[in-house]
Enzyme design. Structure first.
Site, PDB file in Angstrom:
ATOM      1  N   ASN A  25     -39.871  66.061  -1.910  1.00  0.00           N
ATOM      2  CA  ASN A  25     -41.261  66.489  -2.101  1.00  0.00           C
ATOM      3  C   ASN A  25     -41.428  66.866  -3.578  1.00  0.00           C
ATOM      4  OD1 ASN A  25     -40.648  69.349  -2.468  1.00  0.00           O
ATOM      5  ND2 ASN A  25     -40.143  69.310  -0.293  1.00  0.00           N
ATOM      6  N   GLY A  33     -35.733  66.777   6.818  1.00  0.00           N
ATOM      7  CA  GLY A  33     -35.429  65.342   6.894  1.00  0.00           C
ATOM      8  C   GLY A  33     -34.276  64.940   6.002  1.00  0.00           C
ATOM      9  N   ASP A  35     -34.117  64.787   2.833  1.00  0.00           N
ATOM     10  CA  ASP A  35     -33.992  65.704   1.685  1.00  0.00           C
ATOM     11  C   ASP A  35     -33.032  66.854   2.036  1.00  0.00           C
ATOM     12  OD1 ASP A  35     -34.514  66.960  -0.716  1.00  0.00           O
ATOM     13  OD2 ASP A  35     -36.624  67.376  -0.305  1.00  0.00           O
ATOM     14  N   SER A 118     -41.177  58.051   2.887  1.00  0.00           N
ATOM     15  CA  SER A 118     -42.500  58.407   3.445  1.00  0.00           C
ATOM     16  C   SER A 118     -42.660  58.189   4.947  1.00  0.00           C
ATOM     17  CB  SER A 118     -43.651  57.675   2.720  1.00  0.00           C
ATOM     18  OG  SER A 118     -43.939  58.270   1.481  1.00  0.00           O
ATOM     19  N   GLY A 120     -41.099  59.523   7.522  1.00  0.00           N
ATOM     20  CA  GLY A 120     -40.795  60.647   8.412  1.00  0.00           C
ATOM     21  C   GLY A 120     -41.995  61.579   8.486  1.00  0.00           C
ATOM     22  N   TYR A 122     -43.981  62.415   6.284  1.00  0.00           N
ATOM     23  CA  TYR A 122     -45.146  61.930   5.537  1.00  0.00           C
ATOM     24  C   TYR A 122     -45.950  60.863   6.284  1.00  0.00           C
ATOM     25  CZ  TYR A 122     -44.048  64.618   1.291  1.00  0.00           C
ATOM     26  OH  TYR A 122     -43.836  65.630   0.378  1.00  0.00           O
TER      27      TYR A 122
HETATM   28  P1  ADP Z   1     -40.792  61.770   4.060  1.00  0.00           P
HETATM   29  O1  ADP Z   1     -41.264  63.176   3.815  1.00  0.00           O
HETATM   30  O2  ADP Z   1     -40.781  60.930   2.791  1.00  0.00           O
HETATM   31  O3  ADP Z   1     -41.492  61.115   5.193  1.00  0.00           O
HETATM   32  P2  ADP Z   1     -38.431  62.279   5.732  1.00  0.00           P
HETATM   33  O4  ADP Z   1     -37.119  62.828   5.291  1.00  0.00           O
HETATM   34  O5  ADP Z   1     -39.234  63.095   6.686  1.00  0.00           O
HETATM   35  O6  ADP Z   1     -39.239  61.945   4.380  1.00  0.00           O
HETATM   36  O7  ADP Z   1     -38.204  60.854   6.374  1.00  0.00           O
HETATM   37  C1  ADP Z   1     -37.921  59.676   5.646  1.00  0.00           C
HETATM   38  C2  ADP Z   1     -37.045  58.766   6.481  1.00  0.00           C
HETATM   39  O8  ADP Z   1     -35.696  59.195   6.400  1.00  0.00           O
HETATM   40  C3  ADP Z   1     -37.403  58.752   7.968  1.00  0.00           C
HETATM   41  O9  ADP Z   1     -37.441  57.394   8.391  1.00  0.00           O
HETATM   42  C4  ADP Z   1     -36.244  59.511   8.614  1.00  0.00           C
HETATM   43  O10 ADP Z   1     -35.977  59.036   9.918  1.00  0.00           O
HETATM   44  C5  ADP Z   1     -35.095  59.172   7.683  1.00  0.00           C
HETATM   45  N1  ADP Z   1     -33.950  60.090   7.649  1.00  0.00           N
HETATM   46  C6  ADP Z   1     -33.872  61.383   7.992  1.00  0.00           C
HETATM   47  N2  ADP Z   1     -32.620  61.863   7.788  1.00  0.00           N
HETATM   48  C7  ADP Z   1     -31.899  60.827   7.277  1.00  0.00           C
HETATM   49  C8  ADP Z   1     -30.535  60.663   6.861  1.00  0.00           C
HETATM   50  N3  ADP Z   1     -29.647  61.655   6.904  1.00  0.00           N
HETATM   51  N4  ADP Z   1     -30.142  59.438   6.401  1.00  0.00           N
HETATM   52  C9  ADP Z   1     -31.024  58.426   6.328  1.00  0.00           C
HETATM   53  N5  ADP Z   1     -32.314  58.506   6.704  1.00  0.00           N
HETATM   54  C10 ADP Z   1     -32.744  59.695   7.174  1.00  0.00           C
END
Ligand code: ADP
Length: 171
Positions: A25, A33, A35, A118, A120, A122
């Site tokens: 972010n 997520g 991050d 984006s 998840g 977002y």
């Molecule tokens: P954003 O805020 O950009 O949407 P998110 O972290 O919520 O970011 O999600 C982005 C993508 O990363 C989603 O498709 C989620 O399923 C995926 N994700 C979450 N954790 C992991 C991880 N440890 N490794 C790879 N992808 C992940």
């Protein structure tokens, strides 16, 4: 060119590549997520370096070290929040991928792994996001011969299926 693109289902923090990309972010101070997973795996030194950067606007990217990650670097990019698709979201998402490839090139990196930026919290629709990700991968590979491997990390089997289908359309 297609042989340089890989779809991996699992956790991006486990990958040994020159850089993993973080869907951050704009504060760059961590979140949920992917991050949260990246900061947990990299350790507190990552947050300390991110604090010195002072944030990142949507569509841009910043590079740090990878600390305790197997990846040497983290490229943090801030994807757009999906607001229905008519608020510049596709252009912002494209810009995220382009800026990540630009930083990789400037830093002499050959292997890079992306989460589905984006898609998840977002809320960007997976299929639309995936197409942009793969189109930008194709154009990065065309313009940068040093780029040896791009890994797209799908966190679920459904996401992996969408990447595979979109690969057929784009490559
Ligand atoms: P954003 O805020 O950009 O949407 P998110 O972290 O919520 O970011 O999600 C982005 C993508 O990363 C989603 O498709 C989620 O399923 C995926 N994700 C979450 N954790 C992991 C991880 N440890 N490794 C790879 N992808 C992940």
């Amino acid at each position: 060119m297609r042989e340089k693109v890989e779809i991996f289902q699992g956790d991006i923090t486990k990958l040994t590549v020159d850089a993993i990309v973080n869907a951050a972010n704009s504060s760059l101070l961590g979140g949920g997520g992917v991050d949260g997973a990246i900061h947990r795996a990299a350790g507190p030194e990552l947050l300390a370096e991110c604090r010195t950067i002072g944030g990142c606007p949507t569509g841009e990217a910043r590079i740090t070290a990878g600390y305790r990650l197997p990846a040497r670097h983290v490229i943090h990019t801030v994807g757009p929040v999906w607001q229905g698709g008519n608020h510049g979201e596709p252009a912002f998402l494209r810009s995220c991928y382009r800026n990540c490839y630009r930083l990789a090139r400037e830093s002499g990196l050959a292997t890079i792994a992306f989460p589905a930026i984006s898609t998840g919290v977002y809320g960007y629709p997976m299929r639309l996001a995936c197409r942009i990700a793969l189109e930008e991968a194709k154009s990065a590979l065309e313009s940068n011969p040093e780029l040896a491997r791009i890994v797209f990390v799908a966190f679920s089997p459904e996401a992996a299926g969408i990447y595979r289908e979109t690969m057929e359309e784009v490559f």
